[in-house]
Design an enzyme around this catalytic site. Structure first.
Site, PDB file in Angstrom:
ATOM      1  N   PHE A  65       1.049  -1.366  -0.027  1.00 20.64           N
ATOM      2  CA  PHE A  65      -0.004   0.049   0.021  1.00 20.64           C
ATOM      3  C   PHE A  65       0.970   1.188  -0.124  1.00 20.64           C
ATOM      4  O   PHE A  65       0.422   2.223   0.218  1.00 20.64           O
ATOM      5  CB  PHE A  65      -0.967   0.099   0.833  1.00 20.64           C
ATOM      6  CG  PHE A  65      -2.287  -0.803   1.034  1.00 20.64           C
ATOM      7  CD1 PHE A  65      -2.270  -1.493  -0.237  1.00 20.64           C
ATOM      8  CD2 PHE A  65      -3.208  -1.139   1.853  1.00 20.64           C
ATOM      9  CE1 PHE A  65      -3.487  -2.568  -0.529  1.00 20.64           C
ATOM     10  CE2 PHE A  65      -4.453  -1.798   1.707  1.00 20.64           C
ATOM     11  CZ  PHE A  65      -4.328  -2.433   0.711  1.00 20.64           C
ATOM     12  N   ASN A 285       6.610  -9.372 -10.752  1.00 19.47           N
ATOM     13  CA  ASN A 285       7.770 -10.205 -10.191  1.00 19.47           C
ATOM     14  C   ASN A 285       6.958 -11.168  -9.063  1.00 19.47           C
ATOM     15  O   ASN A 285       6.464 -10.721  -8.165  1.00 19.47           O
ATOM     16  CB  ASN A 285       8.937  -9.487  -9.666  1.00 19.47           C
ATOM     17  CG  ASN A 285       9.690  -8.455 -10.543  1.00 19.47           C
ATOM     18  OD1 ASN A 285       9.511  -8.720 -11.692  1.00 19.47           O
ATOM     19  ND2 ASN A 285      10.312  -7.533 -10.242  1.00 19.47           N
ATOM     20  N   ASP A 312      -1.095  -9.647  -3.884  1.00 23.22           N
ATOM     21  CA  ASP A 312       0.127  -8.861  -4.408  1.00 23.22           C
ATOM     22  C   ASP A 312      -0.140  -7.508  -4.870  1.00 23.22           C
ATOM     23  O   ASP A 312       0.629  -7.189  -5.956  1.00 23.22           O
ATOM     24  CB  ASP A 312       1.035  -9.713  -5.243  1.00 23.22           C
ATOM     25  CG  ASP A 312       2.552  -9.180  -5.137  1.00 23.22           C
ATOM     26  OD1 ASP A 312       3.021  -8.337  -4.331  1.00 23.22           O
ATOM     27  OD2 ASP A 312       3.371  -9.691  -5.921  1.00 23.22           O
ATOM     28  N   HIS A 316       1.789   1.178  -9.284  1.00 21.60           N
ATOM     29  CA  HIS A 316       2.749   2.021  -9.668  1.00 21.60           C
ATOM     30  C   HIS A 316       2.081   3.072 -10.567  1.00 21.60           C
ATOM     31  O   HIS A 316       0.815   2.543 -11.037  1.00 21.60           O
ATOM     32  CB  HIS A 316       3.742   1.260 -10.683  1.00 21.60           C
ATOM     33  CG  HIS A 316       4.656   0.424  -9.717  1.00 21.60           C
ATOM     34  ND1 HIS A 316       5.672   0.625  -8.900  1.00 21.60           N
ATOM     35  CD2 HIS A 316       4.693  -0.767  -9.575  1.00 21.60           C
ATOM     36  CE1 HIS A 316       6.019  -0.398  -8.363  1.00 21.60           C
ATOM     37  NE2 HIS A 316       5.558  -1.486  -9.031  1.00 21.60           N
ATOM     38  N   GLY A 331       4.679  -4.997 -10.932  1.00 25.16           N
ATOM     39  CA  GLY A 331       3.512  -4.775  -9.963  1.00 25.16           C
ATOM     40  C   GLY A 331       2.456  -4.125 -10.612  1.00 25.16           C
ATOM     41  O   GLY A 331       2.488  -3.317 -11.651  1.00 25.16           O
TER      42      GLY A 331
HETATM   43  O1  LIG Z   1       7.481  -8.636  -5.324  1.00 25.49           O
HETATM   44  C1  LIG Z   1       7.272  -7.758  -5.785  1.00 25.49           C
HETATM   45  C2  LIG Z   1       6.973  -6.318  -5.354  1.00 25.49           C
HETATM   46  C3  LIG Z   1       5.977  -5.664  -5.915  1.00 25.49           C
HETATM   47  C4  LIG Z   1       6.162  -3.993  -5.671  1.00 25.49           C
HETATM   48  O2  LIG Z   1       6.019  -3.266  -6.545  1.00 25.49           O
HETATM   49  O3  LIG Z   1       6.457  -3.856  -4.441  1.00 25.49           O
HETATM   50  N1  LIG Z   1       5.782  -5.685  -7.408  1.00 25.49           N
HETATM   51  C5  LIG Z   1       6.051  -7.059  -7.786  1.00 25.49           C
HETATM   52  O4  LIG Z   1       5.725  -7.203  -8.999  1.00 25.49           O
HETATM   53  N2  LIG Z   1       6.471  -8.077  -7.241  1.00 25.49           N
END
Ligand SMILES: O=C1C[C@@H](C(=O)O)NC(=O)N1
Length: 447
Positions: A65, A285, A312, A316, A331
Site C-alpha cells: 500500500f 515479479n 500482491d 505504480h 507490479g
Molecule cells: O515482489 C514484488 C514487489 C512488488 C512491488 O512493486 O512492490 N511488485 C512485484 O511485481 N513484485
C-alpha cells in the site's frame, strides 16, 4: 451503523457449505445465524440479500500500500477503500516502503498510520535484510503477521542474499517467514543477455524468460530445503510456475503444515499470451508465465498443494509503468478486482464459491492464526461481503478506486459485483460507494 443489522435471505457460504438464512450483526460481531431471524425493533437495519451470496470478507496476505514514502503511487487510505470495494476486509501489508519496515520503530510507525487511516483491518510483515537480525529478534511474533524476505530482488531493494544470514534468520525466528522466491544470479545472467541484444527496450514478452521458471524453482527449492533443515515455518508467496507446485504437499491439513504456498490473481488470470496486448501492465515479479503454468497453478490450488489466494496488489503510476522494460517497475493494482475475477472463474466452471472462500478467507485466517475472522460464525467479527453473481459491470477509469487510477482489468466485464461490504459490523461499502466509516481494526492473532 451501530446497533443491530440483519442480513436476510442470504446464501451463506462457509466451511464448504452454502446455507440459506439470516445473519444478525450486533455491534462488531455476528450474533446469530439462523434460517429466519425476526426483526424485533424499528431501529434494526435490514438488508435483503435475496438471491445473493454472503461470504466472509477476504483476508489478503500480500499487499503493497506504499505508505510511508511512496504515496505518489498509493496510500493506506486509498487502497484500503479499494480493497473494501473488492470484498477484501483484512490485509497484510509488505515492508518495501520508504523507509523500509525493518526496525521495530518503523513497524510501530506503520501501525500508527494505519490506525488513523485504514478502512479495512490491517497487519504488516516485518522486513528482513542482510543485517537486521537483532531487530527481527526484537519483534513479538504475537503482534505482527510475519516476516517477509525477498530472496530475489524486486521493488524496494530488499534482497537478502547472504546464505549465512538466511540460515540464522530461519533458525531463530518463530514468525511465519514469507518469501519472494526468484534466484538472483539466474535473473542477472538472463537480463544481461537480453540487454546485450536489445539495450533497455527489451520486449515485455521476454520478462518470463528473464525471470524464468528456473529462477523461481531454484529459489523456492532452496528456501524449502532451508526450512526443512531449520524447522522454520515457511510460506512461499506468489507461485508462478507449474514446476514449483510439485514442491508442496496436500497430504497434511493446513493447520499442521510447516511449508505452505500462495498463488496470486494475476498468475491465475493472465498468461504470456497477454504481454502483446497488455505490455508492462502485466509485468510482475515473479513474471506471469505460460498458459501451461497457469493451468498447473489452478490444478495445485484445487488439489490443495497451494493453500492461499492473494493479490500482491502493487500499484505504480502509469507514467512509471509506461517506461521501457528495464525501468518499468513490476507490479500492478488488484485488490478491487480480485474477488470478482475469482467469481468470474466460478462462472466459467473453474472453481466453486466454497473453494474461493476456503482459499481466500478461511485459509489465510488459519495460516496466520488470525483471531475471529475469515469465517461466518457466531461470535466472530462481522466482516462480511454480499455478492450479486448476476449483475455485470465493466472496469473503467470512472469506477477504479486505486490512487494510481488504472487496472490491468480495464475494459473487462465481470458478471459479478460486490454490493455490500461490512467491516467489524459496519456497512463500509455499498454499491460503488465507499462509506466514510473507517471501521478497520488491527488484526490480532491466536498465537
Ligand atoms: O515482489 C514484488 C514487489 C512488488 C512491488 O512493486 O512492490 N511488485 C512485484 O511485481 N513484485
Amino acid at each position: 451503523m451501530k446497533g443491530q443489522t440483519i442480513i436476510k435471505n442470504a446464501k451463506i457460504v462457509n466451511e464448504g457449505k452454502i446455507v440459506e438464512g439470516d445473519i444478525l450483526i450486533e455491534n462488531a460481531i455476528i450474533k446469530e445465524i439462523n434460517t429466519s431471524i425476526s426483526v424485533k425493533s424499528a431501529d434494526m437495519t435490514v438488508i435483503d440479500a435475496e438471491g445473493n451470496y454472503v461470504l466472509p470478507g477476504m483476508i489478503d496476505d500480500q499487499v503493497h500500500f506504499r505508505e510511508p514514502g511512496l504515496t505518489h503511487k498509493a496510500n493506506i487510505e486509498t487502497e484500503s477503500k479499494a480493497a473494501l470495494a473488492g470484498g477484501i476486509t483484512s490485509f497484510i501489508e509488505m515492508p518495501n516502503t520508504n523507509p523500509q519496515t525493518t526496525t521495530v520503530e518503523k513497524l510501530e510507525d506503520k501501525f500508527s498510520i494505519a490506525a488513523k487511516s485504514s478502512h479495512a483491518n490491517y497487519s504488516f510483515m516485518f522486513g528482513g535484510t542482510n543485517d537486521n537480525l537483532d531487530e527481527i529478534l526484537k519483534v513479538n511474533p504475537k503482534t505482527v503477521a510475519g516476516l517477509k524476505l525477498f530472496l530475489g530482488s524486486s521493488t524496494g531493494d530488499m534482497l537478502v542474499d547472504d546464505p549465512a544470514v538466511l540460515e540464522r534468520i530461519f533458525s531463530s525466528t518463530d514468525m511465519v517467514i514469507s518469501v519472494h522466491c526468484e534466484d538472483e544470479a539466474t535473473i542477472r545472467t538472463n537480463l544481461a543477455k537480453y540487454k546485450a541484444e536489445y539495450g533497455d527496450d527489451i520486449p515485455m514478452e521476454k520478462h518470463p524468460i528473464i525471470r524464468s521458471e528456473e529462477a523461481c524453482y531454484l529459489s523456492s527449492s532452496k528456501a524449502i530445503e532451508l526450512a526443512k533443515k531449520t524447522g522454520a515455518r515457511l510460506h512461499v508467496f506468489h507461485l508462478s510456475t507449474g514446476k514449483e507446485t510439485n514442491l508442496f504437499s496436500n497430504k497434511i491439513p493446513l493447520k499442521d503444515k510447516k511449508i505452505t504456498a500462495e498463488v496470486c490473481i494475476h498468475h491465475l488470470w493472465f498468461s504470456d499470451e497477454d504481454y502483446a496486448q497488455k505490455g508492462s501492465h502485466i509485468k510482475w515479479n515473479p513474471a506471469v508465465k505460460t498458459s501451461k503454468d497457469r493451468d498447473q497453478l489452478w490444478e495445485a490450488l484445487l488439489d490443495d498443494r497451494i493453500d492461499v489466494i492473494a493479490t500482491d496488489h502493487a500499484p505504480h503510476t502509469l507514467e512509471e509503468k509506461n517506461n521501457p522494460y528495464t525501468s518499468a517497475p513490476s507490479g500492478g493494482p488488484l485488490v478491487q478486482h480480485a474477488l470478482v475475477a475469482l467469481l468470474e472463474k466460478h462462472h466459467q466452471g473453474k472453481i466453486t464459491i466454497e473453494k474461493i472462500v476456503e482459499k481466500a478467507c478461511h485459509n489465510p485466517a488459519i495460516l496466520f492464526d488470525v483471531e475471529k475472522r475469515g469465517y461466518i460464525k457466531e461470535g466472530y467479527y462481522a466482516d462480511l461481503v454480499i455478492a450479486d453473481l448476476n449483475s455485470p459491470w465493466t472496469v473503467n477509469k470512472e469506477n477504479i478506486l486505486y490512487k494510481c487510477g488504472w487496472s490491468p482489468f480495464e475494459g473487462n466485464t465481470f458478471k459479478s459485483r460486490i454490493t455490500h461490504t461490512f467491516v467489524n459490523g459496519q456497512l463500509a461499502y455499498n454499491n460503488f460507494k465507499v462509506l466514510d466509516v473507517k471501521a478497520g481494526q488491527r488484526l490480532t492473532f491466536n498465537r
